[in-house]
Design a protein around this motif. Structure first.
Motif, PDB file in Angstrom:
ATOM      1  N   LEU A  18       0.820  -1.205   0.000  1.00  0.00           N
ATOM      2  CA  LEU A  18       0.000   0.000   0.000  1.00  0.00           C
ATOM      3  C   LEU A  18       0.856   1.258   0.000  1.00  0.00           C
ATOM      4  O   LEU A  18       0.602   2.204  -0.755  1.00  0.00           O
ATOM      5  N   SER A  23       0.406  -2.411  -6.087  1.00  0.00           N
ATOM      6  CA  SER A  23       0.563  -1.152  -5.353  1.00  0.00           C
ATOM      7  C   SER A  23      -0.129   0.015  -6.045  1.00  0.00           C
ATOM      8  O   SER A  23      -0.846   0.801  -5.403  1.00  0.00           O
ATOM      9  N   HIS A  33      -1.741  -7.519  -3.519  1.00  0.00           N
ATOM     10  CA  HIS A  33      -2.270  -6.339  -4.205  1.00  0.00           C
ATOM     11  C   HIS A  33      -1.217  -5.752  -5.144  1.00  0.00           C
ATOM     12  O   HIS A  33      -0.026  -5.859  -4.893  1.00  0.00           O
ATOM     13  N   LEU A  67      -7.661  -4.983  -8.137  1.00  0.00           N
ATOM     14  CA  LEU A  67      -6.548  -4.587  -7.278  1.00  0.00           C
ATOM     15  C   LEU A  67      -5.412  -5.591  -7.274  1.00  0.00           C
ATOM     16  O   LEU A  67      -4.404  -5.382  -6.613  1.00  0.00           O
ATOM     17  N   LYS A  85      -2.464   0.030  -8.551  1.00  0.00           N
ATOM     18  CA  LYS A  85      -3.919  -0.136  -8.661  1.00  0.00           C
ATOM     19  C   LYS A  85      -4.593   0.166  -7.325  1.00  0.00           C
ATOM     20  O   LYS A  85      -5.631   0.841  -7.264  1.00  0.00           O
ATOM     21  N   LEU A  86      -4.023  -0.359  -6.252  1.00  0.00           N
ATOM     22  CA  LEU A  86      -4.618  -0.201  -4.934  1.00  0.00           C
ATOM     23  C   LEU A  86      -4.653   1.263  -4.517  1.00  0.00           C
ATOM     24  O   LEU A  86      -5.698   1.765  -4.077  1.00  0.00           O
ATOM     25  N   ASN A 133     -10.853  -6.528  -3.686  1.00  0.00           N
ATOM     26  CA  ASN A 133     -10.575  -6.904  -5.064  1.00  0.00           C
ATOM     27  C   ASN A 133     -11.777  -7.633  -5.662  1.00  0.00           C
ATOM     28  O   ASN A 133     -12.428  -8.446  -5.003  1.00  0.00           O
ATOM     29  N   ILE A 190      -8.915  -2.204   4.085  1.00  0.00           N
ATOM     30  CA  ILE A 190      -8.527  -2.820   2.817  1.00  0.00           C
ATOM     31  C   ILE A 190      -8.425  -4.323   3.026  1.00  0.00           C
ATOM     32  O   ILE A 190      -7.560  -4.802   3.769  1.00  0.00           O
TER      33      ILE A 190
END
Length: 436
Positions: free
Chosen positions: A120, A415, A413, A404, A417-418, A370, A334
């Protein structure tokens, strides 16, 4: 430092401004008198009407100001930023503007640990420099666990990972910080007590820094400075806590039994379903700077990361939980892309939210999850996708979703996209709250 109400500061600020105004007025009058009594009295243009004299001064002032701005612009373009005239100039200018935007970005507090939080943070750093990562200190496995047992200090591993994620240092320095000495096979921990085998260089660096500075929190701050970290990494507590769990499992006779498991690294190996986790000591004191960051935040994020062993240990610190509940920030949980063996087997997004509520109340009623399950049958042989139940089952929870997943490592995940989806949701929710 904040001024207390009633301290009288405003009246003295006003008095100071009045004093400056009177001083300027006096200097202006003195200059007028000196010129009027000198041979250069004609500079006052007293032979012209008053309106014409004022107009001439205004025009002269605007002309000089415009000339000064034009010359400063020319100097900046030709001397200070000559690179702007090259093909790379526009890109450099865009980078400068982006850097200024990051400095003015929202104040984000990310809560968690393990390998999820760095994913993240790597994405968030593209949007804001005002990041505070609050990290668990319950880790008792691997290199961190060995150092914790041998020195009695807090485990440095999660701090090391997040420092590397937020660092602007060159690649070689970050690689050095993350380097792990090779394991020595066939030797137990007692035999390796004085060996470097299995230790991360970054862990040893932090522990050495703690010995030099005299405190763990100072070691994290100095290590962050050395690696040019954008943001802050803070512990949720400075106390030596132990993560415990109540586990429900089936014994050899086929009966259900409840057992208590102690130690973060032992929870996934308990052989049952984790029902509740708690800390010992139960009333661990929160790190004050972490509480202050939460209360000042615009966005508070919990996860991603191991649900029971990385995310919840931070939230179980009472003052951390209470600060989140008291905060007016947007609060988003998240959810992990995949289930975790021994922790969240079979969990959906809703299961995560319900367990979160059982442990910390209504701290997080909004989740980001996601929704891309098409890369392959499952993210890995030992995990399953964390799916989103039908909206009719959500109740008072709110779930946002998006693609994600990291295509190369589908159990993690992506990074970028998240962070992009998170900031999009934050902007939407922040705008709603302003309209209310």
């Amino acid at each position: 430092m904040r001024l207390r109400p009633g301290s009288g500061a405003k009246r003295w600020v006003f008095a100071t401004l009045i004093g400056l105004f009177l001083t300027s007025l006096g200097l202006n009058l003195l200059l007028f008198v000196l010129i009027a009594e000198s041979p250069f009295h004609y500079l006052l243009l007293d032979f012209l009407p008053g309106w014409l004299r004022a107009s001439l001064l205004i025009v002269l002032g605007l002309a000089l100001g415009g000339l000064g701005i034009a010359r400063l612009r020319s100097i900046l373009q030709h001397n200070v930023w000559p690179e702007l005239r090259t093909p790379e100039g526009p890109a450099m200018l865009r980078a400068f503007v982006k850097r200024q935007q990051r400095r003015q970005g929202p104040r984000v507090v990310a809560i968690g640990g393990g390998t999820g939080m760095p994913q993240l943070l790597r994405g968030l750093r593209e949007y804001t420099d005002n990041i505070t990562a609050i990290v668990t200190v319950a880790d008792d496995g691997g290199s961190s666990g060995r150092l914790r047992r041998q020195t009695g200090a807090l485990p440095p591993g999660d701090f090391r990972n997040n420092i590397a994620a937020l660092s602007d240092a060159e690649g070689l320095m970050k690689s050095l910080f993350q380097y792990r000495f090779p394991e020595t096979n066939g030797r137990d921990e007692d035999e390796q007590r004085n060996d470097l085998a299995g230790h991360s260089f970054g862990n040893l660096f932090i522990m050495t820094m703690a010995a030099i500075t005299g405190s763990f929190e100072a070691a994290i701050a100095e290590s962050s400075r050395v690696l040019a970290v954008r943001g802050r990494i803070l512990p949720s507590t400075l106390e030596n806590i132990t993560l415990c769990a109540e586990v429900r499992r089936t014994n050899e006779d086929g009966h259900i039994e409840w057992v208590t498991v102690q130690g973060e690294s032992n929870l996934p190996k308990s052989g049952g379903q984790i029902e509740r986790v708690y800390l010992q000591p139960a009333h661990a004191r929160a790190y004050p700077e972490a509480v202050r960051a939460i209360l000042q935040a615009d966005l508070i994020v919990a996860g991603p990361g191991s649900f029971y062993t990385s995310v919840l240990p931070n939230l179980l610190v009472e003052a951390i939980r209470d600060a989140i509940l008291a905060s007016s920030a947007v609060r988003i949980y998240i959810c992990n892309v995949a289930t975790q063996p021994g922790e969240t087997d079979g969990y959906t997004v809703l299961d995560h939210l319900r367990k979160l509520r059982e442990h910390v109340g209504d701290a997080f009623l909004i989740a980001l999850a996601n929704d891309n399950y098409t890369l392959q049958t499952q993210p890995s042989p030992s995990t399953r996708w964390v799916t989103i139940p039908p909206k009719s089952e959500w109740g008072d929870f709110q779930i946002f979703s998006g693609d994600l997943v990291d295509a190369e490592r589908p159990w993690r995940h992506d990074s970028h996209k998240l962070a992009a989806r998170l900031m999009e949701i934050y902007a939407t929710l922040a705008e709603r709250s302003h309209k209310v």
